[in-house]
Write an enzyme that holds these catalytic residues in place. Structure first.
Site, PDB file in Angstrom:
ATOM      1  N   CYS A   1       0.851  -1.188  -0.027  1.00 46.60           N
ATOM      2  CA  CYS A   1       0.129  -0.037  -0.051  1.00 46.60           C
ATOM      3  C   CYS A   1       0.884   1.303   0.110  1.00 46.60           C
ATOM      4  O   CYS A   1       2.003   1.348   0.781  1.00 46.60           O
ATOM      5  CB  CYS A   1      -0.883   0.193   1.160  1.00 46.60           C
ATOM      6  SG  CYS A   1      -2.102  -1.247   1.277  1.00 46.60           S
TER       7      CYS A   1
ATOM      8  N   ARG B   1       4.076  -0.480  -4.694  1.00 48.66           N
ATOM      9  CA  ARG B   1       3.893  -0.988  -3.248  1.00 48.66           C
ATOM     10  C   ARG B   1       2.553  -1.582  -3.449  1.00 48.66           C
ATOM     11  O   ARG B   1       2.167  -2.292  -2.401  1.00 48.66           O
ATOM     12  CB  ARG B   1       3.701   0.168  -2.568  1.00 48.66           C
ATOM     13  CG  ARG B   1       5.115   0.901  -2.256  1.00 48.66           C
ATOM     14  CD  ARG B   1       4.783   2.166  -1.006  1.00 48.66           C
ATOM     15  NE  ARG B   1       4.615   1.752  -0.051  1.00 48.66           N
ATOM     16  CZ  ARG B   1       5.687   1.549   1.091  1.00 48.66           C
ATOM     17  NH1 ARG B   1       6.871   1.773   0.678  1.00 48.66           N
ATOM     18  NH2 ARG B   1       5.351   1.181   2.360  1.00 48.66           N
TER      19      ARG B   1
ATOM     20  N   TRP C   1      -2.687  -2.768  -1.716  1.00 46.27           N
ATOM     21  CA  TRP C   1      -2.423  -4.304  -1.945  1.00 46.27           C
ATOM     22  C   TRP C   1      -3.169  -5.099  -0.700  1.00 46.27           C
ATOM     23  O   TRP C   1      -2.996  -4.841   0.508  1.00 46.27           O
ATOM     24  CB  TRP C   1      -0.910  -4.293  -1.603  1.00 46.27           C
ATOM     25  CG  TRP C   1      -0.382  -5.649  -1.626  1.00 46.27           C
ATOM     26  CD1 TRP C   1       0.253  -6.267  -3.055  1.00 46.27           C
ATOM     27  CD2 TRP C   1      -0.076  -7.086  -0.578  1.00 46.27           C
ATOM     28  NE1 TRP C   1       0.432  -7.663  -2.675  1.00 46.27           N
ATOM     29  CE2 TRP C   1       0.380  -7.806  -1.375  1.00 46.27           C
ATOM     30  CE3 TRP C   1      -0.422  -6.871   0.568  1.00 46.27           C
ATOM     31  CZ2 TRP C   1       0.482  -9.133  -0.879  1.00 46.27           C
ATOM     32  CZ3 TRP C   1      -0.132  -8.079   1.283  1.00 46.27           C
ATOM     33  CH2 TRP C   1       0.305  -9.296   0.453  1.00 46.27           C
TER      34      TRP C   1
ATOM     35  N   ASN D   1      -2.231   2.041   5.682  1.00 50.30           N
ATOM     36  CA  ASN D   1      -1.199   0.943   5.368  1.00 50.30           C
ATOM     37  C   ASN D   1      -0.733   0.291   6.556  1.00 50.30           C
ATOM     38  O   ASN D   1      -0.220   0.855   7.590  1.00 50.30           O
ATOM     39  CB  ASN D   1       0.090   1.678   4.682  1.00 50.30           C
ATOM     40  CG  ASN D   1       1.196   0.608   4.279  1.00 50.30           C
ATOM     41  OD1 ASN D   1       0.924  -0.679   4.226  1.00 50.30           O
ATOM     42  ND2 ASN D   1       2.387   1.000   4.403  1.00 50.30           N
ATOM     43  N   GLY D   2      -0.970  -1.078   6.373  1.00 51.87           N
ATOM     44  CA  GLY D   2      -0.598  -1.922   7.801  1.00 51.87           C
ATOM     45  C   GLY D   2      -1.758  -2.821   7.884  1.00 51.87           C
ATOM     46  O   GLY D   2      -2.539  -3.074   7.289  1.00 51.87           O
TER      47      GLY D   2
ATOM     48  N   GLU E   1      17.740 -18.047  -6.701  1.00 53.47           N
ATOM     49  CA  GLU E   1      17.546 -16.573  -7.214  1.00 53.47           C
ATOM     50  C   GLU E   1      16.813 -16.857  -8.718  1.00 53.47           C
ATOM     51  O   GLU E   1      15.825 -16.053  -8.993  1.00 53.47           O
ATOM     52  CB  GLU E   1      18.705 -15.610  -7.057  1.00 53.47           C
ATOM     53  CG  GLU E   1      18.342 -14.237  -7.674  1.00 53.47           C
ATOM     54  CD  GLU E   1      17.149 -13.628  -6.794  1.00 53.47           C
ATOM     55  OE1 GLU E   1      16.713 -13.883  -5.915  1.00 53.47           O
ATOM     56  OE2 GLU E   1      17.045 -12.399  -7.252  1.00 53.47           O
TER      57      GLU E   1
ATOM     58  N   LYS F   1      13.024 -15.533  -9.706  1.00 52.31           N
ATOM     59  CA  LYS F   1      13.135 -14.405 -10.545  1.00 52.31           C
ATOM     60  C   LYS F   1      11.841 -14.835 -11.682  1.00 52.31           C
ATOM     61  O   LYS F   1      10.941 -14.295 -12.012  1.00 52.31           O
ATOM     62  CB  LYS F   1      14.362 -14.002 -11.167  1.00 52.31           C
ATOM     63  CG  LYS F   1      14.986 -12.981 -11.064  1.00 52.31           C
ATOM     64  CD  LYS F   1      14.726 -11.845 -10.488  1.00 52.31           C
ATOM     65  CE  LYS F   1      14.038 -11.633  -9.129  1.00 52.31           C
ATOM     66  NZ  LYS F   1      14.766 -11.162  -7.877  1.00 52.31           N
TER      67      LYS F   1
ATOM     68  N   GLU G   1       8.211 -15.254 -10.353  1.00 52.46           N
ATOM     69  CA  GLU G   1       7.488 -14.143  -9.744  1.00 52.46           C
ATOM     70  C   GLU G   1       6.955 -13.342 -10.826  1.00 52.46           C
ATOM     71  O   GLU G   1       6.007 -12.783 -10.597  1.00 52.46           O
ATOM     72  CB  GLU G   1       8.202 -13.374  -8.818  1.00 52.46           C
ATOM     73  CG  GLU G   1       9.432 -12.662  -9.430  1.00 52.46           C
ATOM     74  CD  GLU G   1      10.070 -11.811  -8.281  1.00 52.46           C
ATOM     75  OE1 GLU G   1       9.454 -11.544  -7.213  1.00 52.46           O
ATOM     76  OE2 GLU G   1      11.278 -11.959  -8.409  1.00 52.46           O
TER      77      GLU G   1
ATOM     78  N   HIS H   1      18.123 -37.140  -5.318  1.00 50.53           N
ATOM     79  CA  HIS H   1      17.707 -37.577  -4.312  1.00 50.53           C
ATOM     80  C   HIS H   1      16.143 -37.395  -4.376  1.00 50.53           C
ATOM     81  O   HIS H   1      15.237 -37.295  -3.542  1.00 50.53           O
ATOM     82  CB  HIS H   1      18.078 -36.689  -3.052  1.00 50.53           C
ATOM     83  CG  HIS H   1      19.422 -37.132  -3.044  1.00 50.53           C
ATOM     84  ND1 HIS H   1      20.069 -38.302  -2.320  1.00 50.53           N
ATOM     85  CD2 HIS H   1      20.793 -36.366  -3.176  1.00 50.53           C
ATOM     86  CE1 HIS H   1      21.361 -38.336  -2.262  1.00 50.53           C
ATOM     87  NE2 HIS H   1      21.692 -37.124  -2.914  1.00 50.53           N
TER      88      HIS H   1
ATOM     89  N   LYS I   1       6.336  -4.192  -3.561  1.00 45.71           N
ATOM     90  CA  LYS I   1       7.858  -4.024  -3.450  1.00 45.71           C
ATOM     91  C   LYS I   1       8.119  -4.161  -2.113  1.00 45.71           C
ATOM     92  O   LYS I   1       9.062  -4.840  -1.771  1.00 45.71           O
ATOM     93  CB  LYS I   1       8.025  -2.869  -3.965  1.00 45.71           C
ATOM     94  CG  LYS I   1       9.610  -2.606  -4.260  1.00 45.71           C
ATOM     95  CD  LYS I   1      10.199  -3.485  -4.936  1.00 45.71           C
ATOM     96  CE  LYS I   1      11.791  -3.203  -5.070  1.00 45.71           C
ATOM     97  NZ  LYS I   1      12.182  -4.409  -5.761  1.00 45.71           N
TER      98      LYS I   1
END
Ligand code: F6R
Length: 620
Positions: free
Chosen positions: A2, A27, A75, A101-102, A493, A497, A500, A516, A615
């Site tokens: 947010c 955000r 968000w 926000n929160g 990584e 990438k 996402e 394995h 983000k």
């Protein structure tokens, strides 16, 4: 998570708010809204689902006048992303509007109490509870908004950054924070009058002023047209003196600069970003590494029994590389923890432990909570952050900024390499203090680290054609990424990438772990990306490639320039220049970033704002 923007001054608020929302869209971007008080004292609220552009379209037919306003890009946490749940939320009487926000953890209890008092709710959000609670407090205490916010927040459990408008008083905005970031910009308009900007971070503010106040936890601020500075009080009723900071962020750094996406811009920025990260820290003549964060706490590092690194996501991957390097160079055991797990265990922490938080945003709620727990247990806290003045940077005893500039694309790229370089610098600086490396080896590593920005440039230029064959992978449903030693975190990584931003399922494994279990997945439809530089465990990786090849897996490899063996075994190869084992991740990750970017764009994905992500993860 947010984004909040606010403005009070003499200019029209709406264009400032909308521009600010665009800058904060990284955000959160599932819905957005604005609220302004007009000169006729109407409190207008407009909201739309989807991106800020949808809100703009909606507002084009509305009255958006007013020189005071607040805005929000969301968000979703409580309730699905629709216009009812979008912010700003109004109070029952319609006199207040609020953005948040929160997460308010006790919102159900508060809502039940307010319902008993006759309040009704339209949304599923915790935010609507907050605005009603403030109005209820204001009415029952017969007090002004500033006092009501302070009193109401004493009953709130959770995290918040909020900004509130009051229809009857169009000359003031109140904001507050706890756990979620909030910055106040103090500007001067063309007539020399003070004006105030509010932002979840400084990005919507920098265009207008570089003078900012970072609101601290449990602080409430009142901004009026009559004052030159905000009035600040905390939850304990103590007045606070605003601390002014000067931003060193330029507007250019926030724009796309001709690239189609921030992510591509940020991938290409890496050579320069890492030069800045290294600059001033490697003393060329003396071949020394100087990190002020260590110099000031030399004894701590000299006597450290253990280092624990807490991080999430990509930052966790860079922390793993840091672990390998610090253990090798400085001979201190390093544990890497998922911050979200660490914070809910009862971890054993010794007084001579150093706990490092690695975080691009410096706002990740889990990482912040993890270090707060470590501090309670007596640990010394060190922060490795990108965003200057962020919560984690301020909560740690010492630290080093990675200085790679603002990262806007949701998928982390230059922050990853910046974190790895910073962790290597940290390892070298500790090694110097502890004398765990020979002078010769120390100088070799310092010299080689300085060549990395040029070698990344080389890698970018020699892998330009990734876009051409990325098309071929758009139909894949799964990918495996495999590496050993320092390149195992690179495999993790690379997989993160790709998943996402392209939404293709991908997994990273240590290459030797394949046999394995995961090798059962391999068939002619499974692309396997091997990080196979001509270094360290090259021969062993060659054997691992052979195992996949004999099961008909498609081999994509990252190889050292001039390599023939792996190239001949591979369906596609990406080349990187030679470097020491410990620095290979900084080069090998580049083609993987490009691969993800081009596969995702070929699939038509929004790479800068992938679905369901944000983000800065300021909620747990
Ligand atoms: C992935 C990504 C995330 C972040 C994670 C931690 O590309 O960006 O996995 O790395 O959310 O964020 P910071 O580093 O801000 O703590």
């Amino acid at each position: 998570m947010c984004g909040i923007v606010g403005y009070i001054g003499e200019q029209q608020a709406y264009p400032i708010l909308i521009k600010g929302l665009h800058r904060l869209e990284y955000r959160g971007y599932d819905s957005a809204g604005v609220s302004m008080i007009t000169s006729q004292q109407a409190l207008n609220v407009y909201k739309a689902t989807g991106k800020v552009s949808a809100l703009e379209e909606k507002c084009s037919a509305e009255d958006t006048t007013g020189t005071i306003g607040i805005a929000h890009t969301r968000w979703a946490t409580h309730g699905e992303p629709n216009t009812v749940n979008a912010h700003p939320h109004r109070s029952q009487s319609g006199n207040l509007s609020l953005v948040h926000n929160g997460i308010i953890e006790n919102y159900k209890t508060l809502r039940a109490m307010l319902e008993k008092e006759g309040y009704t709710f339209h949304s599923d959000t915790d935010t609507e509870v907050l605005v009603q609670l403030i109005e209820y407090t204001q009415k029952s205490n017969k007090c002004d908004l500033f006092t009501a916010v302070q009193r109401a927040l004493k009953n709130v459990v959770g995290a918040y950054a909020i900004a509130i408008l009051e229809r009857e008083y169009p000359d003031r905005i109140v904001c507050a924070r706890k756990g979620s970031p909030l910055v106040i910009g103090v500007g001067t308009d063309a007539h020399g009058k003070k004006e105030f900007y509010i932002g979840s971070d400084a990005t919507p503010i920098i265009e207008y002023t570089n003078q900012v106040i970072y609101l601290k936890d449990e602080e409430i601020a009142l901004m009026t047209r009559q004052s030159d500075l905000p009035e600040i009080i905390n939850l304990a009723n103590v007045h606070q003196t605003p601390e002014m900071h000067t931003l060193r962020l330029s507007l250019d750094e926030l724009e796309k600069g001709g690239y189609p996406h921030f992510m591509l811009k940020e991938i290409w920025e890496q050579p320069n970003a890492l030069r800045t990260c290294i600059r001033g820290r490697i003393h060329v003549q003396a071949k020394d590494v100087l990190l002020s964060g260590i110099v000031d706490h030399k004894e701590r590092f000299l006597n450290a029994r253990r280092i624990i690194i807490c991080a999430c996501g990509t930052s966790w991957h860079s922390a793993l590389i840091g672990k390998y390097f610090i253990e090798e160079a400085a001979h201190i055991p390093v544990e890497v923890e998922y911050a979200s797990e660490f914070r809910y265990r009862n971890p054993v922490i010794y007084p001579d432990d150093i706990v490092i938080a690695v975080s691009q945003s410096g706002e990740t709620a889990d990482t912040l909570a993890a270090i707060q727990l470590a501090e309670q247990k007596g640990a010394f806290l060190y922060g490795i952050c990108n965003v200057i003045g962020s919560s984690i940077a301020r909560a740690t005893h010492s630290g080093t900024y990675i200085h790679v500039g603002p990262e806007i694309g949701v998928a982390s790229t230059k922050a990853f390499t910046g974190q790895v370089v910073t962790l290597c610098l940290l390892g070298l600086a500790i090694a110097k203090v502890k004398r765990t490396l020979s002078d010769e080896m120390f100088h070799t590593l310092v010299d080689e680290l300085q060549t990395i920005p040029d070698k990344i440039q080389w890698t970018l230029e020699h892998n330009k054609d990734i876009d051409k064959f990325a098309q071929m992978f758009t139909y894949c449903r799964n990918f495996l990424f495999l590496g050993r030693g320092y390149n195992y975190p690179v495999a993790l990584e690379g997989a993160l990438k790709l998943k996402e931003i392209s939404y293709i399922h991908a997994e990273g494994y240590p290459a030797a772990e394949m046999k394995h279990g995961p090798i059962a997945l391999v068939d002619e439809e499974m692309p396997c990306v091997f990080i196979a530089p001509k270094r360290g465990m090259y021969d062993k990786v060659v054997s691992n490639i052979q195992e996949i090849k004999s099961r008909k897996g498609k081999i994509i490899s990252v190889v050292t320039e001039g390599d023939k063996t792996v190239s001949d075994m591979s369906d596609y190869t990406f080349v990187i220049p030679d470097t020491r084992d410990c620095f290979v991740p900084l080069l090998a990750v580049i083609p993987l970033q490009l691969l993800s970017y081009y596969v995702a764009t070929a699939k038509g994905r929004n790479v800068d704002q992938p679905r369901n992500l944000a983000k800065s993860v300021t909620v747990e």
